[in-house]
Design an enzyme around this catalytic site. Structure first.
Site, PDB file in Angstrom:
ATOM      1  N   SER A 109      27.323  -0.753  59.215  1.00  0.00           N
ATOM      2  CA  SER A 109      26.275  -0.103  58.407  1.00  0.00           C
ATOM      3  C   SER A 109      25.419  -1.139  57.676  1.00  0.00           C
ATOM      4  CB  SER A 109      26.871   0.898  57.420  1.00  0.00           C
ATOM      5  OG  SER A 109      27.913   0.309  56.682  1.00  0.00           O
TER       6      SER A 109
ATOM      7  N   HIS B  29      34.432   3.052  61.806  1.00  0.00           N
ATOM      8  CA  HIS B  29      33.862   2.575  60.527  1.00  0.00           C
ATOM      9  C   HIS B  29      34.123   3.654  59.477  1.00  0.00           C
ATOM     10  CE1 HIS B  29      31.428   0.256  57.904  1.00  0.00           C
ATOM     11  NE2 HIS B  29      30.221   0.531  58.352  1.00  0.00           N
TER      12      HIS B  29
ATOM     13  N   HIS C 185      41.773  -4.022  60.270  1.00  0.00           N
ATOM     14  CA  HIS C 185      40.453  -4.413  59.773  1.00  0.00           C
ATOM     15  C   HIS C 185      39.960  -5.622  60.559  1.00  0.00           C
ATOM     16  CE1 HIS C 185      37.198  -5.411  56.980  1.00  0.00           C
ATOM     17  NE2 HIS C 185      37.282  -4.142  56.632  1.00  0.00           N
TER      18      HIS C 185
ATOM     19  N   ARG D 205      41.066  -2.367  47.908  1.00  0.00           N
ATOM     20  CA  ARG D 205      40.477  -1.063  47.576  1.00  0.00           C
ATOM     21  C   ARG D 205      41.544   0.030  47.738  1.00  0.00           C
ATOM     22  NH1 ARG D 205      35.541  -1.244  51.679  1.00  0.00           N
ATOM     23  NH2 ARG D 205      37.296  -1.802  53.026  1.00  0.00           N
TER      24      ARG D 205
ATOM     25  N   ASP E 289      40.209   3.400  53.901  1.00  0.00           N
ATOM     26  CA  ASP E 289      40.133   4.761  54.445  1.00  0.00           C
ATOM     27  C   ASP E 289      41.498   5.426  54.592  1.00  0.00           C
ATOM     28  OD1 ASP E 289      37.353   4.678  54.651  1.00  0.00           O
ATOM     29  OD2 ASP E 289      37.468   3.587  56.540  1.00  0.00           O
TER      30      ASP E 289
END
Ligand code: HAX
Length: 438
Positions: A240, A270, A316, A325, A371
């Site tokens: 992105s 993604h 990743h 995160r 995620d």
């Protein structure tokens, strides 16, 4: 606006520095291209500049040099010991400095002034069938706002190159101000019977987003603040971010480039991975009628892998440790929802998945990424429509995209045009090509 004045002071310094580096060291080699790069998604190729954030394999993202725990500690908050306000991370990404409470308030107030979305934008969205994926509605909704681009209008009037960053900054403010309104509208029309909720000028950007979604709960406001900070930026090469930069480099304005970036974020490798994670966790919960045993979970993970699918939320391209995160989201869950059934499953997956992925031998990062956790937090507060989860990601990531674009225009970066090569050329030249330096 004080933030704009600050940028106006910084931009000439940045520009002089970049000009000097390009002039003096333009010929310095950073690294060699390899055949592996051209067929390997350019993994690791140092081909872009991005100063807003950097992702370190063993430490995760740093926003302008600050780790996630530092950002959570240092940025201004809505309440003591609470989560940072996202307006603050945007200030940090843009300037490299930790803002004061007053700086953050100024941004919130500027957003309030610019948050009115023209009626035709809602009509464009309304023309789509309700079952249209929320990311499609979001991307179209962003693009439909382009009519108000200041960059495009000023470009048509003959704006000077040195003013590009200024017009991009104006568009960034408008876009960010409107995004939660557009996103919440999509949520309400898709799942809540067209009941649009009023914008509240007494709330900060994140809390107002929570309110417009219809979840007026202080804890959810805190989650929104944390979520929007954590997803804000992840350097310049991910799908992105790079899409945004390449489109913006053609001097297409931010409404074009951020809309394009959202189309990349919508991919399952993604941003859509948070939706996929929740779908997968729900499937396993219903299969086992609740929290499975460790053995059942191991079998389920193997069944997923053996059917040719990836384990969503794990792995990743850059990270080689648990995504910080994810850790921040886990801390939030431990504070506010330790007994939540889905959180317990997520915790069990954290024990079960990495050893299995390690056994596969080919997965470079067996650890969870952001995620793997975010959907469970949203579900806990009632956002159970997981098709919508990537829109949250998109609202947040727009902060990084806009900051990166303002800085690229400030640096005077040219249109992107890397060189592609053909397989035929490679085959003809393979034997003559030198090995890359180790
Ligand atoms: N489950 C199963 N296999 C995996 C895997 C996972 N979670 N992660 C990587 N692999 C596999 C790859 O598919 C690849 O297999 P093949 O060689 O057979 O094609 C192999 O391991 C090597 O891949 P890699 O080098 O470790 O990983 P990549 O850099 O190619 O890809 C991905 C990184 C994030 C796309 C990958 O780990 C993945 O598909 N993860 C699951 C989806 C996901 O969570 N995506 C979100 C990532 C974070 C993000 O961008 N959020 O927006």
């Amino acid at each position: 606006m004080k933030l704009k004045q600050k940028l106006a002071e910084l931009v000439p310094q940045w520009r002089a520095e970049i000009t000097e580096i390009r002039k003096k060291y333009g010929n310095k080699k950073i690294m060699d291209d390899t055949v592996a790069h051209v067929y390997g998604g350019m993994r690791g190729l140092k081909a872009l500049v991005c100063d807003t954030s950097e992702v370190f394999p063993m430490e995760g993202v740093k926003f302008r040099g600050y780790t996630i725990p530092e950002v959570r500690k240092l940025l201004p908050k809505a309440k003591p010991d609470g989560e940072p306000l996202p307006e603050g991370i945007w200030y940090l990404l843009l300037t490299g400095e930790i803002p004061t409470e007053e700086d953050v308030k100024e941004i919130t107030e500027e957003f309030h002034k610019r948050a009115e979305v023209p009626d035709y934008v809602f009509k464009v969205i309304d023309s789509l069938p309700k079952e249209t994926h929320p990311m499609v509605q979001f991307s179209i909704g962003i693009l439909a706002n382009e009519n108000d681009s200041i960059f495009r209008k000023r470009y048509e009037e003959g704006m000077k190159k040195t003013e590009y960053w200024d017009a991009t900054f104006e568009d960034a403010l408008t876009l960010l101000a409107r995004l939660p309104v557009v996103a919440a509208y999509i949520y309400r029309r898709t799942y809540k019977g067209d009941t649009k909720l009023d914008y509240r000028k007494d709330l900060d950007w994140a809390a107002n987003f929570g309110h417009m979604l219809g979840i007026d709960n202080e804890e959810f406001y805190e989650l929104m603040r944390l979520y929007l900070v954590l997803h804000a930026d992840h350097e310049g090469g991910n799908v992105s971010a790079h899409t945004n930069l390449v489109v913006n480099s053609a001097l297409s304005d931010l409404f074009y480039s951020v809309s394009a970036a959202m189309n990349g974020l919508a991919g399952p490798l993604h941003g859509l991975a948070n939706q996929e994670t929740l779908r997968w966790i729900q499937a396993l919960r219903s299969k086992f009628g609740g929290i499975p045993t460790k053995e059942q979970l191991e079998q389920f993970v193997w069944d997923t892998l053996n059917s040719g699918q990836v384990i969503p939320g794990y792995g990743h391209a850059v990270l080689r440790v648990t995504d910080p995160r994810y850790t921040a989201e886990r801390e939030f869950a431990l504070k506010y929802m330790p007994d939540d059934e889905l959180f317990k499953i997520v915790s069990l997956l954290y024990e079960v998945v990495p050893p299995i992925l390690k056994q596969l031998g080919k997965v470079k990062d067996p650890w969870p990424n952001v995620d793997a956790h975010s959907g469970v937090l949203l579900w806990h507060y009632g956002v159970k429509e997981y098709d919508f989860y990537t829109v949250f990601f998109g609202v947040s990531r727009a902060m990084g995209l806009t900051a990166q674009a303002v800085i690229s225009r400030a640096y005077g970066l040219p249109i992107e045009r890397p060189k592609s090569i053909t397989t035929r050329w490679l085959k003809e030249n393979l034997d003559k090509l030198p090995d890359a330096e180790a």
